[in-house]
Structure formats: structure tokens, C-alpha cells
Design an enzyme around this catalytic site. Structure first.
Site, PDB file in Angstrom:
ATOM      1  N   PRO A  92       0.822  -1.215   0.000  1.00 43.57           N
ATOM      2  CA  PRO A  92       0.000   0.000   0.000  1.00 43.57           C
ATOM      3  C   PRO A  92       0.859   1.270   0.000  1.00 43.57           C
ATOM      4  O   PRO A  92       0.432   2.323  -0.439  1.00 43.57           O
ATOM      5  CB  PRO A  92      -0.813  -0.098   1.292  1.00 43.57           C
ATOM      6  CG  PRO A  92      -0.743  -1.523   1.696  1.00 43.57           C
ATOM      7  CD  PRO A  92       0.571  -2.045   1.195  1.00 43.57           C
ATOM      8  N   GLU A 119       2.493  -7.900   8.103  1.00 47.84           N
ATOM      9  CA  GLU A 119       2.688  -6.442   8.053  1.00 47.84           C
ATOM     10  C   GLU A 119       3.741  -6.060   7.023  1.00 47.84           C
ATOM     11  O   GLU A 119       4.087  -4.897   6.889  1.00 47.84           O
ATOM     12  CB  GLU A 119       3.122  -5.929   9.433  1.00 47.84           C
ATOM     13  CG  GLU A 119       2.156  -6.287  10.561  1.00 47.84           C
ATOM     14  CD  GLU A 119       0.727  -5.914  10.213  1.00 47.84           C
ATOM     15  OE1 GLU A 119      -0.151  -6.796  10.295  1.00 47.84           O
ATOM     16  OE2 GLU A 119       0.493  -4.744   9.832  1.00 47.84           O
ATOM     17  N   ARG A 161      -0.834  -8.138 -21.144  1.00 53.19           N
ATOM     18  CA  ARG A 161      -1.659  -7.775 -22.309  1.00 53.19           C
ATOM     19  C   ARG A 161      -0.935  -6.766 -23.201  1.00 53.19           C
ATOM     20  O   ARG A 161      -1.335  -6.548 -24.334  1.00 53.19           O
ATOM     21  CB  ARG A 161      -3.015  -7.223 -21.894  1.00 53.19           C
ATOM     22  CG  ARG A 161      -3.003  -5.903 -21.189  1.00 53.19           C
ATOM     23  CD  ARG A 161      -4.395  -5.517 -20.759  1.00 53.19           C
ATOM     24  NE  ARG A 161      -5.235  -5.078 -21.862  1.00 53.19           N
ATOM     25  CZ  ARG A 161      -5.203  -3.853 -22.377  1.00 53.19           C
ATOM     26  NH1 ARG A 161      -4.337  -2.966 -21.938  1.00 53.19           N
ATOM     27  NH2 ARG A 161      -6.015  -3.508 -23.360  1.00 53.19           N
ATOM     28  N   ASP A 176      -6.361   2.377 -25.436  1.00 52.27           N
ATOM     29  CA  ASP A 176      -6.843   2.121 -24.067  1.00 52.27           C
ATOM     30  C   ASP A 176      -7.142   3.429 -23.351  1.00 52.27           C
ATOM     31  O   ASP A 176      -6.517   4.430 -23.616  1.00 52.27           O
ATOM     32  CB  ASP A 176      -5.716   1.469 -23.240  1.00 52.27           C
ATOM     33  CG  ASP A 176      -5.685  -0.026 -23.417  1.00 52.27           C
ATOM     34  OD1 ASP A 176      -6.680  -0.569 -23.931  1.00 52.27           O
ATOM     35  OD2 ASP A 176      -4.677  -0.634 -23.061  1.00 52.27           O
TER      36      ASP A 176
HETATM   37  O1  LIG Z   1      -2.086  -4.748   0.566  1.00 49.76           O
HETATM   38  C1  LIG Z   1      -1.323  -4.643  -0.378  1.00 49.76           C
HETATM   39  O2  LIG Z   1      -0.198  -5.461  -0.521  1.00 49.76           O
HETATM   40  C2  LIG Z   1      -0.007  -6.463   0.499  1.00 49.76           C
HETATM   41  C3  LIG Z   1       0.707  -5.862   1.675  1.00 49.76           C
HETATM   42  C4  LIG Z   1       2.089  -5.584   1.578  1.00 49.76           C
HETATM   43  C5  LIG Z   1       2.746  -5.004   2.677  1.00 49.76           C
HETATM   44  C6  LIG Z   1       2.045  -4.717   3.857  1.00 49.76           C
HETATM   45  C7  LIG Z   1       0.664  -5.003   3.919  1.00 49.76           C
HETATM   46  C8  LIG Z   1       0.002  -5.574   2.829  1.00 49.76           C
HETATM   47  C9  LIG Z   1      -1.550  -3.627  -1.437  1.00 49.76           C
HETATM   48  C10 LIG Z   1      -2.558  -2.680  -1.460  1.00 49.76           C
HETATM   49  N1  LIG Z   1      -2.393  -1.931  -2.584  1.00 49.76           N
HETATM   50  N2  LIG Z   1      -1.314  -2.396  -3.259  1.00 49.76           N
HETATM   51  C11 LIG Z   1      -0.765  -3.435  -2.571  1.00 49.76           C
END
Ligand SMILES: O=C(OCc1ccccc1)c1cn[nH]c1
Length: 256
Positions: A92, A119, A161, A176
Site C-alpha cells: 500500500p 505487516e 496484455r 486504451d
Molecule cells: O495490501 C497490499 O499489498 C499487500 C501488503 C504488503 C505489505 C504490507 C501489507 C500488505 C496492497 C494494497 N495496494 N497495493 C498493494
């Protein structure tokens, strides 16, 4: 293109064997290797995580298994003739994944995805590999998933793609939404196909007119309408110098 994915849920990547990505693999456009991180653990419980230094909730993925697995993955790829890998870390807190980044990644010869669970991964892992290869952290959206595997499927599909010979007609990703260009990031307008009438609903006349100029105009107007409605931020980013008189008329009708 070579793709490696390191995960504790290899079965989550099964969809890479079907449809678009499956075809690309069958055509030899993509060479996909999924690795189970637990194969690089040595304890009875195949431990891949531990409690966070500094306390706090959740668990952190340990350095050991990741280091051993990535070393071997890199060695395997180099041995197989792949080169200049990019490690892609879905998180994220990463750089927003956009069509532009999809295009960038589609031009790379080798991507190594490291979806995290819990985490996240101990920061020292990517600190270590950043000294050896390109590492980019990528977010597919502002929400938190339980793991990065779904993000790998999203990124892989958007990238695959774009590979030559993967999509049916090479043209279809040229126009696109979000494809670069003056009307770069307008959303697509509505699409229609046979039958000409369905439950009393017909087709916009202009699309049956065979008048390509009018059809193109109608499609741009519909793209403006939908973009102004759903993504006003994209109107701001449009390169206004690409707008003609009718575009500006349409935008003023929409309140721009
Ligand atoms: O949750 C995600 O990746 C998994 C993840 C990685 C690191 C810590 C928590 C969660 C994510 C959300 N938007 N893009 C990726």
C-alpha cells in the site's frame, strides 16, 4: 519476459496458468516461475515471520528465507540467460500502479514479484537487493490486502496484455483508457454490439451511421461525459492543448 513470483501461497498464482497470461506462456511470450518461500525455511514449522521490533500488532516476514530464496531466484534467472531483473514489491505504501508503469514494466526482460503477507517484509531485505538490482514498491490502490498475491495478478495481467503477440489484435491497447497521448487519461465511453435492439433498447443512431468522423466525435464526447462524472481529476490532467473547439464546448456543458 521472465516472471518469478515468491510467495507462501503458490496456489494463489494458479490463475497465471489461464486466459491471457496462460496464452502468453503457451506462446512462449512469458516464462513464469512460482516459488514457495517456505522451501527456504529450515525449522520444523517452516517459519517465515516473527514479532516486530519496537512492538505493535501483527507479524513481520523474516530476512533469512527471503534472502536465500531471492539469491537462488536471481542465480537461476541469470543462469537461464535472463538479465536486468526488477524486483516488484506490492505494498500500500508503494508508487501508484498506472498504465504508464504497466508500459514501463512490459518493456523489462525480467520481473521478480515479492508479495508480502502479515505487516510486510523486514526492510533489510529490500535494502540488500537495492544494492544489486532495481527494486520498486508498487501500490495497486489505497487499501490494505492480507497479502500482495492479488496485486501480483493485477500487475501481471496489465503488463502481459501489452506484450507483443499476447493480445489478439495489437491495436486494441493502443486506444486504451490511460494510454499516453493528448487525450491520455479519458475514461472509455459506452460500447455496443449486436443485436440492434434488446428489451426495447436500441443503439445510438450515430454508431449505425457509418460516418467515422461523427462516430469519433460522439465517442470523445461520451468519454468526456464519463470522465467528468467519475474522474474529474483526470480532466484536470488532460493536455488541454489537444482539445478542439467542440471539446471545449463539451467541457463547458459539463461545467468545466
Ligand atoms: O495490501 C497490499 O499489498 C499487500 C501488503 C504488503 C505489505 C504490507 C501489507 C500488505 C496492497 C494494497 N495496494 N497495493 C498493494
Amino acid at each position: 519476459m521472465r516472471l518469478d513470483v515468491v510467495t507462501i501461497f503458490p496456489e494463489y498464482l494458479e490463475p497465471l496458468n489461464v486466459s491471457l497470461v496462460g496464452k502468453a506462456r503457451a506462446r512462449g511470450r512469458l516464462d513464469v516461475h512460482v516459488h514457495d518461500l517456505r522451501e527456504w525455511t529450515h525449522d520444523r514449522h517452516n517459519t517465515v515471520d516473527d514479532t516486530p521490533y519496537g512492538g505493535g500488532p501483527g507479524m513481520v516476514m523474516k530476512t533469512g528465507p527471503w534472502g536465500d530464496c531471492l539469491d537462488e531466484t536471481l542465480a537461476d534467472g541469470y543462469e537461464a540467460g535472463a538479465h536486468s531483473p526488477v524486483i516488484v514489491v506490492p505494498t500500500p505504501s508503494g508508487r501508484p500502479f498506472t498504465q504508464e508503469l504497466a508500459v514501463e514494466l512490459s518493456e523489462r526482460p525480467w520481473l521478480i514479484f515479492t508479495p508480502a503477507r502479515y505487516e510486510g517484509i523486514d526492510r533489510r531485505v529490500m535494502d540488500e537487493y537495492t544494492t544489486r538490482v532495481r527494486v520498486i514498491e508498487v501500490s495497486i490502490g489505497d487499501y490494505v490486502l492480507a497479502g500482495g498475491e492479488a496485486a501480483v495478478l493485477v500487475i501481471t495481467e496489465a503488463v502481459a496484455r501489452l506484450l507483443p503477440g499476447v493480445l489478439g489484435n495489437a491495436e486494441s491497447h493502443r486506444d486504451d483508457s490511460f494510454a499516453p497521448g493528448a487525450m491520455a487519461s479519458l475514461l472509455e465511453g459506452p460500447v455496443y454490439t449486436k443485436p440492434p435492439e434488446w428489451r426495447g433498447r436500441g443503439i445510438p443512431e450515430v454508431l449505425l451511421s457509418g460516418h467515422h468522423g461523427k462516430i469519433a466525435r460522439w465517442r470523445r464526447d461520451e468519454a468526456f461525459r464519463r470522465t467528468a462524472l467519475n474522474r474529474p481529476d483526470l480532466i484536470e490532467r488532460c493536455d488541454a492543448s489537444g482539445f478542439d473547439k467542440k471539446d471545449r464546448e463539451m467541457l463547458s456543458i459539463l461545467g468545466w
